[in-house]
Design a protein around this motif. Structure first.
Motif, mmCIF file in Angstrom:
data_model
loop_
_atom_site.group_PDB
_atom_site.id
_atom_site.type_symbol
_atom_site.label_atom_id
_atom_site.label_comp_id
_atom_site.label_asym_id
_atom_site.label_seq_id
_atom_site.Cartn_x
_atom_site.Cartn_y
_atom_site.Cartn_z
ATOM 1 N N GLY A 177 0.781 -1.229 0.000
ATOM 2 C CA GLY A 177 0.000 0.000 0.000
ATOM 3 C C GLY A 177 0.815 1.283 0.000
ATOM 4 N N GLN A 178 2.127 1.164 0.092
ATOM 5 C CA GLN A 178 2.976 2.359 0.119
ATOM 6 C C GLN A 178 3.576 2.629 -1.254
ATOM 7 O OE1 GLN A 178 5.866 1.410 3.185
ATOM 8 N NE2 GLN A 178 4.698 2.584 4.675
ATOM 9 N N ILE A 179 3.677 3.926 -1.597
ATOM 10 C CA ILE A 179 4.317 4.310 -2.856
ATOM 11 C C ILE A 179 5.825 4.213 -2.655
ATOM 12 C CG2 ILE A 179 4.689 6.162 -4.515
ATOM 13 C CD1 ILE A 179 1.913 7.273 -3.581
ATOM 14 N N LYS A 180 6.470 3.378 -3.461
ATOM 15 C CA LYS A 180 7.914 3.182 -3.357
ATOM 16 C C LYS A 180 8.670 3.959 -4.428
ATOM 17 C CE LYS A 180 7.874 0.147 -0.008
ATOM 18 N NZ LYS A 180 8.622 0.340 1.230
ATOM 19 N N TRP A 181 7.975 4.293 -5.521
ATOM 20 C CA TRP A 181 8.637 4.951 -6.648
ATOM 21 C C TRP A 181 7.574 5.537 -7.555
ATOM 22 C CZ3 TRP A 181 8.654 3.583 -11.979
ATOM 23 C CH2 TRP A 181 9.641 4.189 -12.773
ATOM 24 N N ARG A 182 7.933 6.645 -8.223
ATOM 25 C CA ARG A 182 6.996 7.289 -9.137
ATOM 26 C C ARG A 182 7.782 8.003 -10.227
ATOM 27 N NH1 ARG A 182 1.863 10.679 -7.675
ATOM 28 N NH2 ARG A 182 1.536 11.724 -9.637
ATOM 29 N N GLN A 183 7.320 7.878 -11.463
ATOM 30 C CA GLN A 183 8.007 8.525 -12.585
ATOM 31 C C GLN A 183 6.997 8.786 -13.687
ATOM 32 O OE1 GLN A 183 11.734 8.649 -12.979
ATOM 33 N NE2 GLN A 183 11.286 9.988 -14.692
ATOM 34 N N SER A 184 7.065 9.980 -14.263
ATOM 35 C CA SER A 184 6.202 10.298 -15.404
ATOM 36 C C SER A 184 7.012 10.197 -16.685
ATOM 37 C CB SER A 184 5.631 11.706 -15.271
ATOM 38 O OG SER A 184 4.746 11.754 -14.180
ATOM 39 N N GLY A 185 6.314 9.914 -17.780
ATOM 40 C CA GLY A 185 6.972 9.814 -19.081
ATOM 41 C C GLY A 185 7.352 8.380 -19.398
ATOM 42 N N VAL A 186 7.960 8.206 -20.560
ATOM 43 C CA VAL A 186 8.385 6.879 -21.004
ATOM 44 C C VAL A 186 9.652 6.512 -20.238
ATOM 45 C CG1 VAL A 186 9.169 5.510 -22.978
ATOM 46 C CG2 VAL A 186 7.348 7.194 -23.268
ATOM 47 N N VAL A 187 9.635 5.347 -19.611
ATOM 48 C CA VAL A 187 10.766 4.887 -18.800
ATOM 49 C C VAL A 187 11.305 3.597 -19.424
ATOM 50 C CG1 VAL A 187 11.495 4.195 -16.482
ATOM 51 C CG2 VAL A 187 9.626 5.844 -16.761
ATOM 52 N N PRO A 188 12.639 3.519 -19.628
ATOM 53 C CA PRO A 188 13.209 2.299 -20.212
ATOM 54 C C PRO A 188 13.021 1.085 -19.308
ATOM 55 C CG PRO A 188 14.877 4.063 -20.037
ATOM 56 C CD PRO A 188 13.632 4.544 -19.348
ATOM 57 N N ALA A 189 12.889 -0.084 -19.935
ATOM 58 C CA ALA A 189 12.679 -1.333 -19.194
ATOM 59 C C ALA A 189 13.772 -1.552 -18.154
ATOM 60 C CB ALA A 189 12.624 -2.515 -20.165
ATOM 61 N N ARG A 190 15.010 -1.279 -18.519
ATOM 62 C CA ARG A 190 16.143 -1.486 -17.627
ATOM 63 C C ARG A 190 15.954 -0.713 -16.310
ATOM 64 N NH1 ARG A 190 18.345 -4.834 -16.519
ATOM 65 N NH2 ARG A 190 20.401 -4.962 -15.656
ATOM 66 N N GLN A 191 15.542 0.547 -16.430
ATOM 67 C CA GLN A 191 15.347 1.392 -15.235
ATOM 68 C C GLN A 191 14.218 0.842 -14.363
ATOM 69 O OE1 GLN A 191 14.746 5.581 -16.065
ATOM 70 N NE2 GLN A 191 14.185 6.014 -13.951
#
Length: 101
Positions: A75-89
């Protein structure tokens, strides 16, 4: 079917892709997420949330732009990113979250 809140309470990481049908970059994320699922298997849950069909979820998490990816665990947010993110990341982030316990 489980509710969104039930799913994100999971012990294993849950990657949520907030997207919209009309969004070009969101379409680019689909094959990337497929690759992530193929490499991570059942150690992670990946779900897609259409912000146009689920505006309350988008509001609840302050989604301003799509695609926005979020990783939840218990239930906790561990990570957040907007936009296209590469699979590796994405795989690196999920690996870290899985190791946090």
């Amino acid at each position: 079917m489980s509710s969104f809140n039930d799913i994100i309470q999971s012990e294993k990481p849950v990657l949520v892709d907030f997207f919209a049908e009309w969004c070009g970059p969101c379409k680019m994320m689909a094959p990337i997420l497929k690759d992530v699922k193929a490499s991570m298997g059942d150690s992670v849950t990946i779900i897609k949330v259409d912000v146009d069909k689920n505006p309350q979820a988008a509001r609840q998490y302050g989604i301003q732009g799509v695609p926005t990816l979020m990783v939840f665990q218990q239930g906790q947010i561990k990570w957040r990113q907007s936009g296209v993110v590469p699979a590796r990341q994405i795989e690196q982030v999920l690996g870290k979250v899985k190791g946090e316990k």
